[in-house]
Design an enzyme around this catalytic site. Structure first.
Site, short mmCIF file in Angstrom:
data_model
loop_
_atom_site.label_atom_id
_atom_site.label_comp_id
_atom_site.label_asym_id
_atom_site.label_seq_id
_atom_site.Cartn_x
_atom_site.Cartn_y
_atom_site.Cartn_z
N LYS A 1 0.84 -1.21 0.00
CA LYS A 1 0.00 0.00 0.00
C LYS A 1 0.88 1.26 0.00
O LYS A 1 0.71 2.14 -0.83
CB LYS A 1 -0.95 0.00 1.22
CG LYS A 1 -1.87 -1.22 1.28
CD LYS A 1 -2.83 -1.17 2.45
CE LYS A 1 -2.17 -1.28 3.82
NZ LYS A 1 -1.53 -2.61 4.09
N ARG B 1 -10.23 0.04 8.94
CA ARG B 1 -9.68 -1.28 9.23
C ARG B 1 -10.63 -2.14 10.04
O ARG B 1 -10.30 -3.28 10.37
CB ARG B 1 -8.42 -1.08 10.07
CG ARG B 1 -7.17 -1.70 9.49
CD ARG B 1 -6.06 -1.19 10.38
NE ARG B 1 -4.86 -1.89 10.22
CZ ARG B 1 -3.81 -1.38 9.56
NH1 ARG B 1 -3.87 -0.22 8.98
NH2 ARG B 1 -2.70 -2.06 9.53
N ARG C 1 -0.45 -9.49 13.43
CA ARG C 1 -1.01 -8.51 12.50
C ARG C 1 -1.79 -9.20 11.38
O ARG C 1 -2.84 -8.70 10.96
CB ARG C 1 0.12 -7.65 11.91
CG ARG C 1 0.65 -6.64 12.91
CD ARG C 1 2.02 -6.11 12.53
NE ARG C 1 2.03 -5.38 11.28
CZ ARG C 1 3.15 -5.11 10.60
NH1 ARG C 1 4.32 -5.52 11.06
NH2 ARG C 1 3.08 -4.43 9.49
N ARG D 1 11.07 -0.74 11.54
CA ARG D 1 9.80 -0.57 12.26
C ARG D 1 9.71 -1.59 13.39
O ARG D 1 9.94 -2.79 13.17
CB ARG D 1 8.62 -0.78 11.29
CG ARG D 1 8.10 0.50 10.71
CD ARG D 1 7.05 0.25 9.66
NE ARG D 1 5.86 -0.44 10.14
CZ ARG D 1 4.76 -0.61 9.42
NH1 ARG D 1 4.72 -0.14 8.18
NH2 ARG D 1 3.73 -1.24 9.91
N ARG E 1 11.46 -5.83 4.75
CA ARG E 1 11.39 -4.41 5.14
C ARG E 1 12.05 -4.19 6.50
O ARG E 1 12.62 -3.13 6.75
CB ARG E 1 9.92 -3.96 5.19
CG ARG E 1 9.78 -2.46 5.43
CD ARG E 1 8.34 -2.00 5.37
NE ARG E 1 7.54 -2.68 6.37
CZ ARG E 1 6.21 -2.69 6.40
NH1 ARG E 1 5.53 -2.05 5.48
NH2 ARG E 1 5.57 -3.34 7.34
P1 AP5 Z 1 4.70 -1.63 1.98
O1 AP5 Z 1 4.34 -0.82 0.78
O2 AP5 Z 1 5.44 -0.98 3.08
O3 AP5 Z 1 3.40 -2.40 2.53
P2 AP5 Z 1 2.09 -1.85 3.24
O4 AP5 Z 1 0.93 -2.47 2.53
O5 AP5 Z 1 2.13 -0.36 3.34
O6 AP5 Z 1 2.23 -2.58 4.62
P3 AP5 Z 1 2.23 -2.08 6.14
O7 AP5 Z 1 3.01 -3.07 6.94
O8 AP5 Z 1 2.60 -0.63 6.22
O9 AP5 Z 1 0.74 -2.27 6.48
P4 AP5 Z 1 0.14 -2.40 7.86
O10 AP5 Z 1 -1.28 -2.33 7.49
O11 AP5 Z 1 0.53 -3.56 8.66
O12 AP5 Z 1 0.79 -1.20 8.67
P5 AP5 Z 1 0.29 0.26 9.00
O13 AP5 Z 1 1.47 1.14 8.99
O14 AP5 Z 1 -0.89 0.61 8.18
O15 AP5 Z 1 5.53 -2.90 1.44
C1 AP5 Z 1 6.09 -3.84 2.35
C2 AP5 Z 1 7.51 -4.23 1.89
O16 AP5 Z 1 7.39 -4.94 0.66
C3 AP5 Z 1 8.41 -3.03 1.58
O17 AP5 Z 1 9.72 -3.36 1.96
C4 AP5 Z 1 8.31 -2.86 0.07
O18 AP5 Z 1 9.47 -2.28 -0.49
C5 AP5 Z 1 8.11 -4.29 -0.38
N1 AP5 Z 1 7.28 -4.41 -1.59
C6 AP5 Z 1 6.15 -3.72 -1.90
N2 AP5 Z 1 5.65 -4.13 -3.07
C7 AP5 Z 1 6.47 -5.14 -3.52
C8 AP5 Z 1 6.46 -5.97 -4.68
N3 AP5 Z 1 5.50 -5.87 -5.63
N4 AP5 Z 1 7.45 -6.88 -4.81
C9 AP5 Z 1 8.42 -7.00 -3.86
N5 AP5 Z 1 8.49 -6.23 -2.75
C10 AP5 Z 1 7.51 -5.31 -2.57
O19 AP5 Z 1 -0.23 0.08 10.48
C11 AP5 Z 1 0.67 -0.21 11.55
C12 AP5 Z 1 -0.11 -0.38 12.83
O20 AP5 Z 1 -0.76 0.87 13.17
C13 AP5 Z 1 -1.25 -1.39 12.81
O21 AP5 Z 1 -0.79 -2.71 13.06
C14 AP5 Z 1 -2.14 -0.87 13.93
O22 AP5 Z 1 -1.61 -1.19 15.18
C15 AP5 Z 1 -2.04 0.63 13.76
N6 AP5 Z 1 -3.07 1.14 12.86
C16 AP5 Z 1 -2.86 1.70 11.62
N7 AP5 Z 1 -4.04 2.04 11.07
C17 AP5 Z 1 -4.99 1.69 11.96
C18 AP5 Z 1 -6.42 1.77 11.95
N8 AP5 Z 1 -7.10 2.27 10.90
N9 AP5 Z 1 -7.09 1.32 13.04
C19 AP5 Z 1 -6.44 0.82 14.10
N10 AP5 Z 1 -5.10 0.70 14.17
C20 AP5 Z 1 -4.39 1.14 13.11
MG MG Z 2 2.27 0.96 4.96
#
Ligand code: AP5
Ligand code: MG
Length: 191
Positions: free
Chosen positions: A14, A89, A146, A134, A128
């Site tokens: 994402k 979410r 997660r 992180r 990552r």
């Molecule tokens: P990346 O693009 O970083 O993936 P992402 O989908 O953004 O994954 P996240 O881990 O950020 O999602 P998440 O939902 O767990 O975390 P968030 O920060 O939202 O890609 C991942 C890796 O793969 C990178 O190294 C990238 O380079 C690589 N990659 C990408 N595409 C690729 C491809 N095609 N091929 C190869 N490699 C590739 O949330 C974190 C925490 O915050 C949650 O766990 C929760 O505690 C809290 N939180 C956030 N939002 C909420 C909410 N709405 N409600 C409640 N709690 C929340």
């Molecule tokens: Mg992200």
């Protein structure tokens, strides 16, 4: 205004794909995860409350992220729309978003879902972890938590948005440019 939801499991890509979508469509990219990590880095009371939950792979309370999003809707200017990443979410968050948008005379333009299998989630997040440092990427049990939280609380939103005719999915496997091309084709249909 356009209101796109960038949806998908942890590590689906994402954040990676948001950069070009934001630039190509003049959107404000709002990642609730990034906003929360900003609060933690700044040592705010909200950040302190969120840190323990995030580090354990749990969600923060709905009201916290809903408030963050609504305050951005009220203050961000000079964009053609919003790209919501990691929000909503839970079903409660999706309903809160509908209420926020209704009050503004708006609705969700489309849900853009990037889908990858669970095994690939682990590979990408472990990769990552070696780059970004992180805290929630560091331990396998937190990654597992997660993924479980995603299946239990977030996956039901697929049916929520399908029922509204707003759900669109692309295959998130393959290279970053391959996924970007699939997203570009979808965006051309939505906008
Ligand atoms: P990346 O693009 O970083 O993936 P992402 O989908 O953004 O994954 P996240 O881990 O950020 O999602 P998440 O939902 O767990 O975390 P968030 O920060 O939202 O890609 C991942 C890796 O793969 C990178 O190294 C990238 O380079 C690589 N990659 C990408 N595409 C690729 C491809 N095609 N091929 C190869 N490699 C590739 O949330 C974190 C925490 O915050 C949650 O766990 C929760 O505690 C809290 N939180 C956030 N939002 C909420 C909410 N709405 N409600 C409640 N709690 C929340
Ligand atoms: Mg992200």
């Amino acid at each position: 205004m356009k209101y796109y939801i960038l949806f998908g499991p942890p590590g689906a890509g994402k954040g990676t794909q948001a950069t070009s979508l934001r630039e190509n469509y003049h959107l404000c990219h709002l990642s609730t995860g990034e906003l929360l990590r900003g609060e933690i880095a700044a040592g705010t009371p909200l950040g302190l409350e969120a840190k323990a939950l995030i580090d354990a792979g749990n969600l923060v309370p709905d009201a916290v992220v809903e408030g963050m999003i609504e305050s951005k809707f009220n203050t961000v200017k000079d964009v053609e729309g919003f790209l919501l990443d990691g929000f909503p979410r839970t079903t409660a968050q999706a309903e809160a978003l509908e209420g926020m948008l209704q009050r503004r005379g708006e609705k969700v333009t489309g849900v853009i879902s990037i889908m990858i299998p669970d095994a690939m989630i682990k590979d990408r997040i472990r990769h990552r972890a070696t780059i970004e440092g992180r805290a929630d990427d560091a331990k396998d049990e937190v990654i597992e938590k997660r993924i479980a939280t995603y299946h239990a609380k977030t996956e039901p939103l697929i049916d929520f948005y399908k029922a509204r005719g707003q759900y669109h999915e692309v295959d998130g496997t393959g290279t970053i440019p391959e996924v970007a091309a699939r997203l570009a084709a979808l965006m051309a249909k939505l906008s």
